[in-house]
Design a protein around this motif. Sequence first.
Motif, PDB file in Angstrom:
ATOM      1  N   PRO A  32       0.967  -1.123   0.010  1.00  0.00           N
ATOM      2  CA  PRO A  32      -0.213  -0.212  -0.234  1.00  0.00           C
ATOM      3  C   PRO A  32       0.741   1.616  -0.561  1.00  0.00           C
ATOM      4  O   PRO A  32       0.348   2.427  -0.692  1.00  0.00           O
ATOM      5  CB  PRO A  32      -0.897   0.085   1.440  1.00  0.00           C
ATOM      6  N   GLY A  79       1.483   4.018  -2.693  1.00  0.00           N
ATOM      7  CA  GLY A  79       0.459   4.671  -3.201  1.00  0.00           C
ATOM      8  C   GLY A  79       1.426   6.268  -3.458  1.00  0.00           C
ATOM      9  O   GLY A  79       0.746   6.994  -3.918  1.00  0.00           O
ATOM     10  N   ASP A  80       2.745   6.565  -2.410  1.00  0.00           N
ATOM     11  CA  ASP A  80       2.927   7.531  -2.454  1.00  0.00           C
ATOM     12  C   ASP A  80       3.896   7.886  -3.860  1.00  0.00           C
ATOM     13  O   ASP A  80       4.340   8.886  -3.953  1.00  0.00           O
ATOM     14  CB  ASP A  80       3.896   7.420  -1.497  1.00  0.00           C
ATOM     15  N   GLY A 123       1.250   8.897  -6.571  1.00  0.00           N
ATOM     16  CA  GLY A 123       1.424   9.766  -6.014  1.00  0.00           C
ATOM     17  C   GLY A 123       2.763  10.984  -6.686  1.00  0.00           C
ATOM     18  O   GLY A 123       2.761  12.278  -8.105  1.00  0.00           O
ATOM     19  N   ASN A 143      -3.901  15.761  -4.131  1.00  0.00           N
ATOM     20  CA  ASN A 143      -4.871  14.886  -4.014  1.00  0.00           C
ATOM     21  C   ASN A 143      -5.609  13.145  -4.428  1.00  0.00           C
ATOM     22  O   ASN A 143      -6.263  12.912  -4.647  1.00  0.00           O
ATOM     23  CB  ASN A 143      -6.654  15.071  -3.346  1.00  0.00           C
ATOM     24  N   HIS A 144      -4.134  12.865  -4.328  1.00  0.00           N
ATOM     25  CA  HIS A 144      -4.017  11.863  -5.445  1.00  0.00           C
ATOM     26  C   HIS A 144      -4.393  10.259  -5.093  1.00  0.00           C
ATOM     27  O   HIS A 144      -5.412   9.721  -6.214  1.00  0.00           O
ATOM     28  CB  HIS A 144      -2.096  11.248  -5.645  1.00  0.00           C
ATOM     29  N   GLU A 145      -4.678  10.372  -3.602  1.00  0.00           N
ATOM     30  CA  GLU A 145      -5.836   9.045  -3.583  1.00  0.00           C
ATOM     31  C   GLU A 145      -6.512   8.920  -3.745  1.00  0.00           C
ATOM     32  O   GLU A 145      -7.583   7.786  -3.878  1.00  0.00           O
ATOM     33  CB  GLU A 145      -5.751   8.785  -1.908  1.00  0.00           C
ATOM     34  N   GLU A 146      -6.600  10.347  -4.571  1.00  0.00           N
ATOM     35  CA  GLU A 146      -8.821  10.298  -4.944  1.00  0.00           C
ATOM     36  C   GLU A 146      -8.578   9.467  -6.202  1.00  0.00           C
ATOM     37  O   GLU A 146      -9.626   9.498  -6.881  1.00  0.00           O
ATOM     38  CB  GLU A 146      -9.307  11.464  -5.296  1.00  0.00           C
ATOM     39  N   HIS A 147      -7.592   9.912  -6.626  1.00  0.00           N
ATOM     40  CA  HIS A 147      -7.356   9.163  -8.431  1.00  0.00           C
ATOM     41  C   HIS A 147      -6.613   7.959  -8.430  1.00  0.00           C
ATOM     42  O   HIS A 147      -6.306   7.370  -9.487  1.00  0.00           O
ATOM     43  CB  HIS A 147      -6.390  10.248  -9.032  1.00  0.00           C
ATOM     44  N   LEU A 148      -6.451   7.239  -7.960  1.00  0.00           N
ATOM     45  CA  LEU A 148      -6.222   6.004  -7.058  1.00  0.00           C
ATOM     46  C   LEU A 148      -6.740   4.559  -7.094  1.00  0.00           C
ATOM     47  O   LEU A 148      -7.611   4.225  -6.205  1.00  0.00           O
ATOM     48  CB  LEU A 148      -5.228   5.859  -5.826  1.00  0.00           C
ATOM     49  N   THR A 149      -6.688   3.330  -7.981  1.00  0.00           N
ATOM     50  CA  THR A 149      -7.756   1.980  -8.173  1.00  0.00           C
ATOM     51  C   THR A 149      -6.965   1.007  -7.463  1.00  0.00           C
ATOM     52  O   THR A 149      -5.414   0.996  -7.684  1.00  0.00           O
ATOM     53  CB  THR A 149      -8.387   2.312  -9.149  1.00  0.00           C
ATOM     54  N   THR A 150      -7.506   0.968  -6.447  1.00  0.00           N
ATOM     55  CA  THR A 150      -6.139  -0.498  -5.949  1.00  0.00           C
ATOM     56  C   THR A 150      -6.387  -2.224  -6.239  1.00  0.00           C
ATOM     57  O   THR A 150      -8.210  -1.981  -6.163  1.00  0.00           O
ATOM     58  CB  THR A 150      -6.198  -0.353  -4.118  1.00  0.00           C
TER      59      THR A 150
END
Length: 285
Positions: free
Chosen positions: A65, A68-69, A72, A215-222
């Motif tokens: 996980p 994610g950074d 980003g 806010n890259h987490e909003e554009h991240l699909t896991t």
Amino acid sequence: MHTVTLTKGVPDFREGQVSFDEDGHLERGNTPTVMNPNDKHALRTALQTKVRHGGRLSVMSMGPPGYGDVLGEAMESVYADELYLLSDRELAASDTWATAITIATGLQKLDETPDLVFAGFKTADGETGHTGPQACWCLDWPIITHVIALDVNEDEGTVRAKRLVEGDIEEIETVKAPMPAFVVADPEFEPTYRTAGDRLTLKDLRAETRERAKNHEEHLTTWDHADLNLDPDYIGLDGSPTIVSSVDPIPKAPAEREATMVNPGDEDGMNEVFDAMAAHAGGER
């Protein structure tokens, strides 16, 4: 046009805190991570393509996980529209073959088949250069390696590239391939933005993406292995034919200097400091 750039987090060897388990496998969750330096060549190639031809640009990685950074950072570097992380415990300890199977499956799961997939030529932790070509083999697409210049003909559905022959900067060949295709960027690749329109597009994309990357987490699909419908026997450690016989931990660099603390109010101590500095400066106090 849809392009995808593959990137990876690698251990930050500068920290000297690389962690291994008792079987010699890298514990990525307990090791400081940075973006693989060679992936930045792929990111620059992808950005040039987006500036010149528009379309949608995605970044994909496989890892824990915390990657994610890294994604980003990649979003801000390449002005990506969306991020994809392939991540769960079943994928841990994958060699390049198991990783390639997972990445190829992730690319197939995208809602739109990419026209081009960009990859770095090797990683700082493995140095094999296998993952991009192996993922391409799984998809049965053409691949162009050691790319130093690139142009896309959308009407023809082809990509034309200049590449180094066996990495030799003195010998260059021009090749053409149908899309979809893989492109492995060489460190000699230098993006060019010749027209005023390209430079203005680059400026606009930079401003737009800075806001998105906050806010890259909003554009991240896991996606995990179940989302990808992957059999655990063919991924992770069980699906990795590579056998690690031994691992030598990377030692911290030895300290080569000693420090002496001097209080500015210590007149004798400060005189010693000035004497030492004067000797190296070639002057006198």
